[in-house]
Each structure stands twice: as structure tokens, then as C-alpha cells.
Design a protein around this motif. Structure first.
Motif, mmCIF file in Angstrom:
data_model
loop_
_atom_site.group_PDB
_atom_site.id
_atom_site.type_symbol
_atom_site.label_atom_id
_atom_site.label_comp_id
_atom_site.label_asym_id
_atom_site.label_seq_id
_atom_site.Cartn_x
_atom_site.Cartn_y
_atom_site.Cartn_z
ATOM 1 N N ALA C 159 0.897 -1.177 -0.211
ATOM 2 C CA ALA C 159 -0.220 0.006 0.031
ATOM 3 C C ALA C 159 0.948 1.287 -0.027
ATOM 4 O O ALA C 159 1.708 1.280 0.919
ATOM 5 C CB ALA C 159 -0.885 0.061 1.245
ATOM 6 N N ILE C 160 0.610 2.129 -0.987
ATOM 7 C CA ILE C 160 1.414 3.365 -1.113
ATOM 8 C C ILE C 160 0.563 4.646 -0.769
ATOM 9 O O ILE C 160 -0.450 4.582 -1.425
ATOM 10 C CB ILE C 160 1.900 3.530 -2.607
ATOM 11 N N SER C 161 0.932 5.112 0.180
ATOM 12 C CA SER C 161 -0.067 6.290 0.627
ATOM 13 C C SER C 161 0.832 7.583 0.729
ATOM 14 O O SER C 161 1.847 7.675 1.227
ATOM 15 C CB SER C 161 -0.779 6.127 2.043
ATOM 16 N N LYS C 164 1.088 14.872 2.815
ATOM 17 C CA LYS C 164 1.867 16.220 2.766
ATOM 18 C C LYS C 164 3.185 15.867 3.312
ATOM 19 O O LYS C 164 4.176 16.615 2.704
ATOM 20 C CB LYS C 164 1.393 17.320 3.500
ATOM 21 N N GLU C 165 3.309 14.879 4.406
ATOM 22 C CA GLU C 165 4.392 14.905 5.136
ATOM 23 C C GLU C 165 5.348 14.009 4.367
ATOM 24 O O GLU C 165 6.731 13.990 4.406
ATOM 25 C CB GLU C 165 4.145 14.356 6.383
ATOM 26 N N GLY C 166 4.877 12.888 3.305
ATOM 27 C CA GLY C 166 5.842 12.265 2.647
ATOM 28 C C GLY C 166 4.971 11.020 2.041
ATOM 29 O O GLY C 166 3.789 11.137 1.795
ATOM 30 N N VAL C 167 5.615 9.845 2.088
ATOM 31 C CA VAL C 167 5.192 8.719 1.268
ATOM 32 C C VAL C 167 5.444 7.496 2.189
ATOM 33 O O VAL C 167 6.525 7.330 2.781
ATOM 34 C CB VAL C 167 5.511 8.468 -0.041
ATOM 35 N N LYS C 168 4.492 6.547 2.552
ATOM 36 C CA LYS C 168 4.435 5.292 3.209
ATOM 37 C C LYS C 168 4.370 4.099 2.391
ATOM 38 O O LYS C 168 3.440 4.251 1.623
ATOM 39 C CB LYS C 168 3.718 5.409 4.520
ATOM 40 N N PHE C 169 5.177 3.268 2.557
ATOM 41 C CA PHE C 169 4.869 1.766 1.853
ATOM 42 C C PHE C 169 4.887 1.116 2.711
ATOM 43 O O PHE C 169 5.509 0.852 3.794
ATOM 44 C CB PHE C 169 6.346 1.502 1.230
ATOM 45 N N SER C 170 3.742 0.241 2.675
ATOM 46 C CA SER C 170 3.580 -0.989 3.895
ATOM 47 C C SER C 170 2.906 -2.268 3.110
ATOM 48 O O SER C 170 2.358 -2.472 2.163
ATOM 49 C CB SER C 170 2.096 -0.346 4.459
ATOM 50 N N THR C 171 3.414 -3.232 3.710
ATOM 51 C CA THR C 171 3.204 -4.731 3.373
ATOM 52 C C THR C 171 3.125 -5.354 4.581
ATOM 53 O O THR C 171 3.242 -5.228 5.792
ATOM 54 C CB THR C 171 4.140 -5.029 2.573
ATOM 55 N N SER C 172 2.328 -6.567 4.430
ATOM 56 C CA SER C 172 2.235 -7.595 5.608
ATOM 57 C C SER C 172 2.315 -9.030 5.021
ATOM 58 O O SER C 172 2.016 -9.361 3.882
ATOM 59 C CB SER C 172 1.182 -7.566 6.434
ATOM 60 N N GLY C 173 2.839 -10.035 5.690
ATOM 61 C CA GLY C 173 3.001 -11.328 5.234
ATOM 62 C C GLY C 173 2.945 -12.006 6.329
ATOM 63 O O GLY C 173 2.779 -11.920 7.435
ATOM 64 N N ASP C 174 3.421 -13.591 6.148
ATOM 65 C CA ASP C 174 3.414 -14.472 7.102
ATOM 66 C C ASP C 174 4.354 -14.221 8.424
ATOM 67 O O ASP C 174 4.270 -14.486 9.445
ATOM 68 C CB ASP C 174 3.810 -15.787 6.504
ATOM 69 N N VAL C 175 5.482 -13.365 7.940
ATOM 70 C CA VAL C 175 6.482 -13.015 8.905
ATOM 71 C C VAL C 175 6.125 -12.065 9.751
ATOM 72 O O VAL C 175 6.507 -11.989 11.075
ATOM 73 C CB VAL C 175 7.755 -12.531 8.019
ATOM 74 N N LEU C 206 -3.045 3.528 -2.396
ATOM 75 C CA LEU C 206 -3.379 2.708 -3.542
ATOM 76 C C LEU C 206 -2.378 1.329 -3.051
ATOM 77 O O LEU C 206 -1.503 1.515 -2.636
ATOM 78 C CB LEU C 206 -3.208 3.158 -4.845
ATOM 79 N N THR C 207 -2.994 0.289 -3.301
ATOM 80 C CA THR C 207 -2.091 -1.097 -3.260
ATOM 81 C C THR C 207 -2.026 -1.649 -4.582
ATOM 82 O O THR C 207 -2.748 -1.597 -5.597
ATOM 83 C CB THR C 207 -3.072 -1.927 -2.270
ATOM 84 N N PHE C 208 -0.641 -2.204 -4.823
ATOM 85 C CA PHE C 208 -0.147 -2.801 -5.910
ATOM 86 C C PHE C 208 0.217 -3.979 -5.659
ATOM 87 O O PHE C 208 0.852 -4.032 -4.413
ATOM 88 C CB PHE C 208 0.855 -1.752 -6.549
ATOM 89 N N ALA C 209 0.624 -4.528 -6.637
ATOM 90 C CA ALA C 209 1.445 -6.020 -6.601
ATOM 91 C C ALA C 209 2.954 -5.667 -6.723
ATOM 92 O O ALA C 209 3.374 -4.939 -7.704
ATOM 93 C CB ALA C 209 1.286 -6.958 -7.804
#
Lengths: 269, 269, 269
Positions: C159-161, C164-175, C206-209
Motif C-alpha cells: 500500500a502506497i499512501s 503532505k508529510e511524505g510517502v509510506k509503503f506498507s506490506t504484511s505477510g506470514d513473517v 493505493l495498493t499494488f502488486a
């Protein structure tokens, strides 16, 4: 008693790396004059000939001729344990079962000794007739290696043609065609090892399996220049000079209409 | 509440890389004193013991003892996302399901946080009796790593023998035999980390599986020196000091006539 | 007659390496204006659009529009034979079966020419509507590449959001989970290529592969900055500027509840 002491151990490492994929095992012949190896590659297509003169070693002593039958993969394993700046000493009895090697790092208190089992290897010594070659090309060995590698990704054979202007390497394959030309160049501002020269009796163009020329290119680390000697219908000689010690030569028969066994070309003795 | 802040994130990365192939999962114990891990390798042959003192961290706080059951492959995955110069902060609740880690690059506006799921891991704590060792060898860890790697290509076990003169590593295999000797050397012009010393009660020679000694060598990036402590019939201790913080120790039982389970040697508590 | 001469051959090498894993073959369109390529990736999920203006070449001539259908794996093989500093010249007839390429090393007497067979490739040209994007992020391309690589080891989508402050990349998985934040940073002591900026109409997430974003990152060698343009429900545009010549853009539809074919998003023309 055979004993040879080599200050630049890295040289022996490079030599073995250069030939071990072509030749699985071979008889190293130690005589008063030095050490030599002659062997066909495993598919009996090309011939490898190595000569190291005794006077190129720091110490060299060989009381009686000794044949040292060595599996090159094993020798390579042991030499991986030597540093490039190690001093390597080889020793064997007059009728040896093993060859011993010592590796000394002149800068540390590390000292390693290895013994490698010798083998009985059947081999014939081929007599290679002296030949006047129609064309003798000298070029940077790194350039030779790069051309062989580049063309290998496109085709399986390469036509090498030598003219007064230079040398051209051509191949073709499913992808398309490729020609790489290196012009004769002896400009005064070039270092000798960067020069390309063609000595020409008559123009000659021969076709070879790229796979082997590519294998020979592993020896490019031994010498900054390579020499290709070609005559119509005769094997090319790809030669790397080992400075102050000798040479490593590869012989490869050209492709005629069909593949031919090289034995016919070189003539067994 | 557990919280530990480490300025040199690269240290944690190296630690995990050093043990993750031996130990798949383990319980990190956090106490007021610091963080420790003790785990047998997956084949139950050797023992890994890690100690990081709290005062080696920039900040360290642990209100209650916490057990953090961690799969090291997963921890390694997350730590690959940290730069060597990142500041790493670890955090966990008093009864945690996850450990959170933040990675800060002090030079950029990048900030990363990760949460890693914890696991329940069965483990026994082995009591390791204090021992006076017959021989204690200190040598450059890079030299130790190189010797283990070199000998691994020749044999499967190595005999390590310590004498006043130095230490000798010997192996043999199908190819032949090999001996590498490193002499004691404390010459004044050597940096401390290049020195080799042998403290000797009595000479001792023990044989070990090279595979494990080779695994331990992954920790050579943690410390410039390694210490081998040996006594007849007891496990060798291969120790890397983590400067100002603690140590990483590996215990490995010597080969007797037949392989033995190390549990017997160390004695379970 | 089409002819284009490019002094910085390394650029063409990097371009082809950047797209060849996504796009197996494509029609390069040469016109008076320059060279362009538009192609869907093999799984028809993302769109690659390349534009190189004629005035960016040292020489550029295109008498008639030509379509050059090229298998990128083959083009890549041939370009591996070019040095990074080679001058590359492309040539084709008005109705070509092959494209010829010459590689000249300005420092040596080496000269190589290649001909690559062209193919008939079915392709549709997609019309990409002009869009005002809600958020436009500019950041160092190396940082983008690192984040995509790091997160790929943890989860499959990101998920890329943008705020104004910046950009955050988030993911999650089994770990576990991971968040990497890069704050807007235009400090005066930063070089332009190290800056991160977010132009924001309204915040967007938005969320991307990750797999595709990771593929796009291969183009990071082309440009020191990458630009991500995002609007809710529209494909993200990941754009690398090719200095003085054009751009390489990748379009990827966001993940909604279920995967959707991107054709719907972009609108075929």
C-alpha cells in the motif's frame, strides 16, 4: 629427486584454472630442462601444450626424468588453498606415488603442505610438425577473450579472417549475424600489450568451434597478449607466453565440411 | 516493557547471519542484564551461546524478564531491510506476541518499522560447567575462516593440535592430505588483531567435523580475532568477542571413535 | 532509411535491460520525431511506454515511419556485446527485415556490426487519457528500488499512501508487517537527485502488486529520480526521465477487491 620453487604461486593457480576444464588429467613431465604437459581435451578435439623452463623457477632440480600423472580437478582444489602471493614448492621422489606442495605466505607465519596422489595415465605424445604459418595475429588477450564470449551468445562457430588491415571475427545464429573487426594498430602511444599486429604471408580465413576458442580464453589472465597462428587446413595455434618461463599453446583444427578428428590434422608420433 | 536501541545496526545483521544456518529458531531471553540466546543446532551436534550486555546498547530497558521466541530465517529477512549504519530499536511488551523493530537511517528522512511474530519454542537451558582449558589459541578470525574453508575442499574432519610453537590443522581425503600451520606470532610490528598466541597447559590434539567449524567461521565478520579453547575429550569453544557488548560462543564435541551426541559432553541442566 | 547514432551506448543497454523481463517482444516505432515503444507485459497486467526524441541522438534520420518488431531477449544478447562507452548506430531500410547495429569503441580500433532479424508482432496501441493526478511523488530512484526489494521479501502487495508529510509503503505477510516512510525533504544541502517531494491535490492510498513495482525498479539505473503519479482507482504511473531524450513510463492498475485486468483501466483506443 624433483624439486621446483616458484615465487609467484599465482601463476601456477592461473595455469591450472586455464586448462582444467579442457583436460581432466594429464602427465606432467619433469626433466632437467623444466616441466611440460601435453594432453588432448576430453572430447579429443583440441590439444593443450604447456612448457615451463626450469630456469624460470627460483630453484629447479630434477635428477631423473619423472612423469607426474595428475587429475587436474584435484590439483585445482589444492591450489585454491594457496594465496596469489604464496611461494609454492613442488617436490617428488624419483619414483613418486605423490607430489607434495608447500605454500608459504612470505608476509605471515602461515605454512601449508599438501600431498596429492598421483595416477597412472595412458597418453600418447603427439609430434607437432614445425610449420610456417600464413598469418600470425598478435592482439590483447582481453580483447580476444571478450570477442569469443560476445560471439558465443550469438553463434556456435566463428570465421576468423586475417588481412593486412587487421582481423575479423564473424558468426551467425538464429538471432542474426555479427562481425567484430580489430584493425592492426601499433600507434606509438599504445603500450606494447595493447597493440594488434598481423604478420601476413597470404590472407587466410578459417572457421572454428567457438566453444573451444572460448575455453582457451581462460588463459588470458596469464598473458596480456595472445598470438593466433593460422594456415589453411591446419590447426590454429592459440598461444599465451608465460613471461620468462615458457608458454601455453592450444591447437584446434578448423571446421571443414564436417567435423573431423584432430588427430588426423596434427599427426600422431 | 522491553526496549533496546543499538546504534550499530550492522552488528545485529552480522550476528543473525552468523547463526541462522545453524539454528533455525531460538528463545532470546531479555533481562535487566541484557539479551542472551542459547540453542542447539538443528542436528543437535553443537551449541550456540550468545550474550549481549545491556550496557553495550545506547539505551536498554527491561522491566520484566521476557522470552522472545524467534524464527531466525524471518528475523534475517527483516534485518536485510536495515542498512549497516541504521540505528535499530527493538521493542516488546511484557507478554509479547510480536517484537517490533525500527530502522532509522541517520543520514536520510527514511524510517522503517517492522513487527515480527513471536513463537512458542521448546528449549532446555544447558548448564555449561566452568573449565580450565589445556590450550587456548587466539588467532585472526579471517585466517581461521580461510583454513576451515580450504580444508573443507579436501577432507571432512580436521585435527587441531596446539603446541608451544603454534597450531596445526590437518585433514586428509581422497585427493590427498593437507597440513596448515600457523606459528605463534606476537612480533611488535603486528597489530593486536593480526597476532597468533597459544596459551598452553599441556599440548592437546582434537579432531572435529569441518562442516561445523566452517559454519562458525561465518561469525568472523563480528570480530577480528577468534579464540579456540581445547581440553582432551571436551567440546572445543570457538569464541568471538563482540566489542564492548558480549560474545558469541560455539561449542562442538570432538570426534572420538564414533560420532557422539554432544548433549552427553556438555551435560544438560 | 532510418538511422540513429547514440554516443552513450550504455543508455540503450540499460533501457533494454529495464524492460526485457516485462516485455518479451514489441514494436519499436521510428518516426521523424524519434523512437517509441508501447507494450503490455506478458501477463497483460502493466503497460510499458518508452519515448526517445530524435533530437536526443547525435544523428537521427527517419525518412518514413518504420515499425521494428523486436524480440527483446535477442536485442539484449547483442547489446551485451557493446561496451558502456561505445557509440551505437542503428540502421534499417524503409521496409526492413533486419535492423543493423554498429558498436564503435572510440578509444580502440575495434568495430563491431550486428544484424538482428525483425519479427511481425501483433500489437494494439492503447490511448492513455491525460489525467490530473491527486498525488505526484518524486524520490531517489535507488530508494524506490530498495524499498520495493525490501518489502518483496515480506509481502506480495504494497500500500502506497501519499500525504503532505511524505510517502509510506506498507506490506504484511506470514513473517509480520512492515512500513517504510520517506519524508518530504528538500533541504538546501541535498542535491536535487536526493530530494523527496510530494505534490498533493488530496491524500491518496493505493495498493499494488510488489512484483511489478520491483520489475519497474530495474529502470533505476536510467535516472536518479523516479516519479510516482497516483489517483484513486487509476493506474499508477512510475516514470523515469531519460535526460535530454525522453522517458520510460510504467502503468500499473491498483489492486481493488479482486485482481482486475488493466485494459479496463487504461481504455483501449
Amino acid at each position: 629427486m624433483f624439486e621446483a620453487r616458484l615465487t609467484q604461486g599465482g601463476l601456477l593457480k592461473k595455469l591450472v584454472e586455464a586448462v582444467k576444464d579442457l583436460v581432466t588429467d594429464g602427465n606432467f613431465e619433469a626433466t632437467e630442462a623444466g616441466i611440460s604437459l601435453q594432453a588432448m581435451d576430453t572430447s579429443h578435439v583440441c590439444l593443450v601444450a604447456l612448457q615451463l623452463r626450469g630456469d624460470g623457477f627460483e630453484n629447479f632440480r630434477c635428477d631423473r626424468n619423472v612423469t607426474l600423472g595428475i587429475q587436474l580437478a584435484n590439483l585445482s582444489k589444492l591450489l585454491k588453498c594457496a594465496g596469489n602471493d604464496d611461494i609454492i614448492t613442488l617436490k617428488a621422489d624419483d619414483q613418486p606415488d605423490v607430489i607434495t606442495m608447500t605454500f608459504e605466505d612470505p608476509k605471515t607465519e602461515r605454512f601449508a603442505d599438501f600431498s596429492l596422489k598421483l595416477m597412472d595415465i595412458d597418453s600418447e605424445h603427439l609430434g607437432i610438425p614445425e610449420t610456417e604459418y600464413s598469418a600470425t595475429i598478435r592482439m590483447p588477450s582481453a580483447e580476444y577473450a571478450r570477442i569469443c564470449k560476445d560471439l558465443s551468445s550469438i553463434g556456435e562457430t566463428v570465421a576468423i579472417s586475417a588481412t593486412k588491415e587487421g582481423v575479423k571475427f564473424s558468426t551467425s545464429g538464429d538471432v542474426g549475424t555479427a562481425n567484430i573487426t580489430v584493425r592492426s594498430n601499433t600507434a606509438a602511444d599504445l603500450k606494447p600489450e595493447q597493440q594488434t599486429t598481423v604478420e601476413l604471408g597470404e590472407p587466410v580465413a578459417l572457421t572454428f568451434a567457438l566453444r573451444y576458442l572460448n575455453s582457451f580464453a581462460k588463459a588470458a589472465s596469464l598473458a596480456s597478449q595472445v598470438q593466433l597462428s593460422m594456415t589453411k587446413d591446419l590447426p590454429v595455434v592459440v598461444e599465451f607466453t608465460i613471461s620468462d618461463m615458457g608458454h601455453l599453446k592450444f591447437y584446434l583444427a578448423p571446421k571443414i565440411d564436417e567435423d573431423e578428428d584432430m588427430g588426423d590434422e596434427v599427426g600422431e608420433s
